[in-house]
Design an enzyme around this catalytic site. Sequence first.
Site, PDB file in Angstrom:
ATOM      1  N   LYS A   1       0.814  -1.196  -0.157  1.00 25.27           N
ATOM      2  CA  LYS A   1       0.018   0.006   0.031  1.00 25.27           C
ATOM      3  C   LYS A   1       0.779   1.297   0.052  1.00 25.27           C
ATOM      4  O   LYS A   1       2.169   1.228   0.229  1.00 25.27           O
ATOM      5  CB  LYS A   1      -0.889   0.063   1.213  1.00 25.27           C
ATOM      6  CG  LYS A   1      -0.154  -0.011   2.560  1.00 25.27           C
ATOM      7  CD  LYS A   1      -1.132  -0.129   3.682  1.00 25.27           C
ATOM      8  CE  LYS A   1      -0.392  -0.124   5.033  1.00 25.27           C
ATOM      9  NZ  LYS A   1      -1.147   0.298   6.127  1.00 25.27           N
TER      10      LYS A   1
ATOM     11  N   ARG B   1     -10.278  -0.018  14.427  1.00 28.49           N
ATOM     12  CA  ARG B   1     -10.473   0.619  13.373  1.00 28.49           C
ATOM     13  C   ARG B   1     -11.490   0.186  12.395  1.00 28.49           C
ATOM     14  O   ARG B   1     -12.735   0.906  12.307  1.00 28.49           O
ATOM     15  CB  ARG B   1      -9.069   0.703  12.787  1.00 28.49           C
ATOM     16  CG  ARG B   1      -8.756   1.347  11.810  1.00 28.49           C
ATOM     17  CD  ARG B   1      -6.971   1.351  11.528  1.00 28.49           C
ATOM     18  NE  ARG B   1      -6.642   0.351  10.894  1.00 28.49           N
ATOM     19  CZ  ARG B   1      -5.287  -0.064  10.443  1.00 28.49           C
ATOM     20  NH1 ARG B   1      -4.611   1.038  10.639  1.00 28.49           N
ATOM     21  NH2 ARG B   1      -5.042  -1.171  10.187  1.00 28.49           N
TER      22      ARG B   1
ATOM     23  N   HIS C   1      -5.966  -7.502  12.751  1.00 25.06           N
ATOM     24  CA  HIS C   1      -4.874  -6.615  13.136  1.00 25.06           C
ATOM     25  C   HIS C   1      -4.509  -6.101  14.434  1.00 25.06           C
ATOM     26  O   HIS C   1      -5.423  -5.909  15.323  1.00 25.06           O
ATOM     27  CB  HIS C   1      -4.962  -5.356  12.165  1.00 25.06           C
ATOM     28  CG  HIS C   1      -3.755  -4.562  11.677  1.00 25.06           C
ATOM     29  ND1 HIS C   1      -2.745  -5.149  11.118  1.00 25.06           N
ATOM     30  CD2 HIS C   1      -3.564  -3.396  12.198  1.00 25.06           C
ATOM     31  CE1 HIS C   1      -1.881  -4.290  11.128  1.00 25.06           C
ATOM     32  NE2 HIS C   1      -2.486  -2.936  11.556  1.00 25.06           N
TER      33      HIS C   1
ATOM     34  N   ARG D   1       1.107 -10.851   7.062  1.00 20.51           N
ATOM     35  CA  ARG D   1       1.153  -9.718   6.115  1.00 20.51           C
ATOM     36  C   ARG D   1       2.329  -8.926   6.397  1.00 20.51           C
ATOM     37  O   ARG D   1       2.514  -8.490   7.596  1.00 20.51           O
ATOM     38  CB  ARG D   1      -0.147  -8.935   6.417  1.00 20.51           C
ATOM     39  CG  ARG D   1      -1.351  -9.580   6.398  1.00 20.51           C
ATOM     40  CD  ARG D   1      -2.933  -8.718   6.359  1.00 20.51           C
ATOM     41  NE  ARG D   1      -2.751  -7.912   7.539  1.00 20.51           N
ATOM     42  CZ  ARG D   1      -3.273  -8.294   8.759  1.00 20.51           C
ATOM     43  NH1 ARG D   1      -3.960  -9.660   8.872  1.00 20.51           N
ATOM     44  NH2 ARG D   1      -3.431  -7.503   9.914  1.00 20.51           N
TER      45      ARG D   1
ATOM     46  N   TYR E   1      16.430  31.740   4.312  1.00 23.95           N
ATOM     47  CA  TYR E   1      15.154  32.380   4.621  1.00 23.95           C
ATOM     48  C   TYR E   1      15.396  32.773   6.339  1.00 23.95           C
ATOM     49  O   TYR E   1      15.976  31.870   6.997  1.00 23.95           O
ATOM     50  CB  TYR E   1      13.901  31.713   4.398  1.00 23.95           C
ATOM     51  CG  TYR E   1      13.756  31.589   3.072  1.00 23.95           C
ATOM     52  CD1 TYR E   1      13.146  32.882   2.115  1.00 23.95           C
ATOM     53  CD2 TYR E   1      13.514  30.409   2.471  1.00 23.95           C
ATOM     54  CE1 TYR E   1      13.064  32.642   1.014  1.00 23.95           C
ATOM     55  CE2 TYR E   1      13.093  30.306   0.958  1.00 23.95           C
ATOM     56  CZ  TYR E   1      12.727  31.596   0.609  1.00 23.95           C
ATOM     57  OH  TYR E   1      12.352  31.531  -0.814  1.00 23.95           O
TER      58      TYR E   1
ATOM     59  N   CYS F   1      14.736  25.414   2.385  1.00 19.66           N
ATOM     60  CA  CYS F   1      13.656  26.043   1.529  1.00 19.66           C
ATOM     61  C   CYS F   1      12.794  24.786   0.582  1.00 19.66           C
ATOM     62  O   CYS F   1      13.135  23.981   1.002  1.00 19.66           O
ATOM     63  CB  CYS F   1      14.082  26.818   0.365  1.00 19.66           C
ATOM     64  SG  CYS F   1      15.872  27.835   0.970  1.00 19.66           S
TER      65      CYS F   1
ATOM     66  N   ASP G   1      12.838  23.947  -2.422  1.00 16.64           N
ATOM     67  CA  ASP G   1      13.450  23.106  -3.355  1.00 16.64           C
ATOM     68  C   ASP G   1      15.110  22.877  -3.065  1.00 16.64           C
ATOM     69  O   ASP G   1      15.601  22.131  -3.792  1.00 16.64           O
ATOM     70  CB  ASP G   1      13.237  23.615  -4.801  1.00 16.64           C
ATOM     71  CG  ASP G   1      12.141  24.208  -5.132  1.00 16.64           C
ATOM     72  OD1 ASP G   1      10.900  23.279  -4.882  1.00 16.64           O
ATOM     73  OD2 ASP G   1      11.779  25.348  -5.016  1.00 16.64           O
TER      74      ASP G   1
HETATM   75  C1  LIG Z   1      -4.071  -4.325   8.131  1.00 22.15           C
HETATM   76  C2  LIG Z   1      -2.629  -4.133   8.075  1.00 22.15           C
HETATM   77  N1  LIG Z   1      -1.687  -5.236   7.984  1.00 22.15           N
HETATM   78  C3  LIG Z   1      -0.567  -5.231   7.639  1.00 22.15           C
HETATM   79  C4  LIG Z   1       0.194  -4.212   7.589  1.00 22.15           C
HETATM   80  C5  LIG Z   1       1.561  -4.362   7.673  1.00 22.15           C
HETATM   81  O1  LIG Z   1       2.096  -3.674   8.743  1.00 22.15           O
HETATM   82  P1  LIG Z   1       3.873  -3.701   8.884  1.00 22.15           P
HETATM   83  O2  LIG Z   1       4.166  -2.658   8.060  1.00 22.15           O
HETATM   84  O3  LIG Z   1       4.206  -3.183  10.337  1.00 22.15           O
HETATM   85  O4  LIG Z   1       4.010  -5.132   8.552  1.00 22.15           O
HETATM   86  C6  LIG Z   1      -0.564  -2.953   7.697  1.00 22.15           C
HETATM   87  C7  LIG Z   1       0.181  -1.825   7.812  1.00 22.15           C
HETATM   88  O5  LIG Z   1      -0.113  -0.766   8.365  1.00 22.15           O
HETATM   89  C8  LIG Z   1      -1.959  -2.932   7.846  1.00 22.15           C
HETATM   90  O6  LIG Z   1      -2.678  -1.835   8.084  1.00 22.15           O
END
Ligand SMILES: Cc1ncc(COP(=O)(O)O)c(C=O)c1O
Length: 391
Positions: A44, A141, A171, A224, A270, A316, A318
Amino acid sequence: MVLDLRKEFFRDTWVEINLDYLYENVTRMKQHLAADTSIIAVVKANAYGHGDLQVAQTALEAGATMLAVAFLDEAVALRKQGLKAPVLVLGATRPEDARIAAELDICLTATSKEWLCEVEHHVTSNSPLSIHVKCDTGMGRIGIRSIEELLEVVEILRDSECFVFNGVFTHYATADELDTQYFKYQLEKFEEMLNSLPVRPPFIHSSNSAASLMHPSSHFNSVRIGIAMYGLTPSLEIKDHLPIPLKQSFSLHCRLVQVKEVEAGEKISYGATYEASDREWIGTLPIGYADGWLRRLQGQEVLIEGRRMPIVGRICMDQCMIRLPHKVEVGTRVTLIGQQLDQSILIDEIAKHLETINYEIPCIISNRVPRVYVRNGKYQSVENNIMSLWK
Ligand SMILES: Cc1ncc(COP(=O)(O)O)c(C=O)c1O
């Protein structure tokens, strides 16, 4: 073919993504897991700023079997780039968009019974939608919070020809902490929910990187993996307890665009807040807060020829300036994140300076900065939003 970076883009600032390290991280994680535990690579947010396509391809080569993203848009982007591997959308999706997911063979997350009933109006048995059911065991969540609702959802999934019941997951909120009390509470709650199921779907998963590394009891049959794949520790608290070494795959570089000697008392940037205390050599870097190199990084050190030197004056939009110990040639490579000789500036150091977590750093380096991919020790390709319009 050897890539000449100066022909790929006209700006001397770039991110390097070492796909060899990423491959190694996934391979090490695979070795750490039981042979029948599969890896879902979390790509993601443009693979945490690393580049979704390149990371997904490398993770799949290294043995991951599924990809996960947060939003349907990201899953569609993977499909449009030609990826055929299973893709799961972890976040909530509008029910009316479920048809698109089904057509592109993208798996969605069911977050409630109402959501599923609504989705049923938008999908058909000709193109059934694959579903992973999300249980909220304490993250607060998204997801189903009670066994009653879970059973109703599973009944709908089993009775309808429009759906394929493919997975169930949860999760953790505290898997990256050494105190395991709340983690264990969530794990128990998930097991209770699983035990109530009349049938188990093919994929059962709960572990992010931290749980995958620290808690084998939570692996079920899939995990995951996000942050560990990118070679970063899930938290500083568990950094010294990780069972496998991880290699940071993201680094950030630029080249000096101007070098000058200033007199004592001369001001820089700046607000004229920095004043040279003596005769000083000052170098200018072509990177600023519009690239995600935030103003609060004033004072952070960068590397030239393996030596640390500080950013002076305000950053700045850039550009920013550094103090050099002596004259250095224009065009000299500067490493803002990464390694030079025996010195390294890790993402963890930048996160500490910004009082945040390492996850945020590669995500905030904006897509104005080209991503250069290293594979088999060589520059392999470049991803560059602006230059893609030119080529
Ligand atoms: C639902 C879910 N699964 C897995 C992950 C992966 O987590 P990590 O990057 O800590 O392995 C995330 C990331 O935030 C997540 O939101």
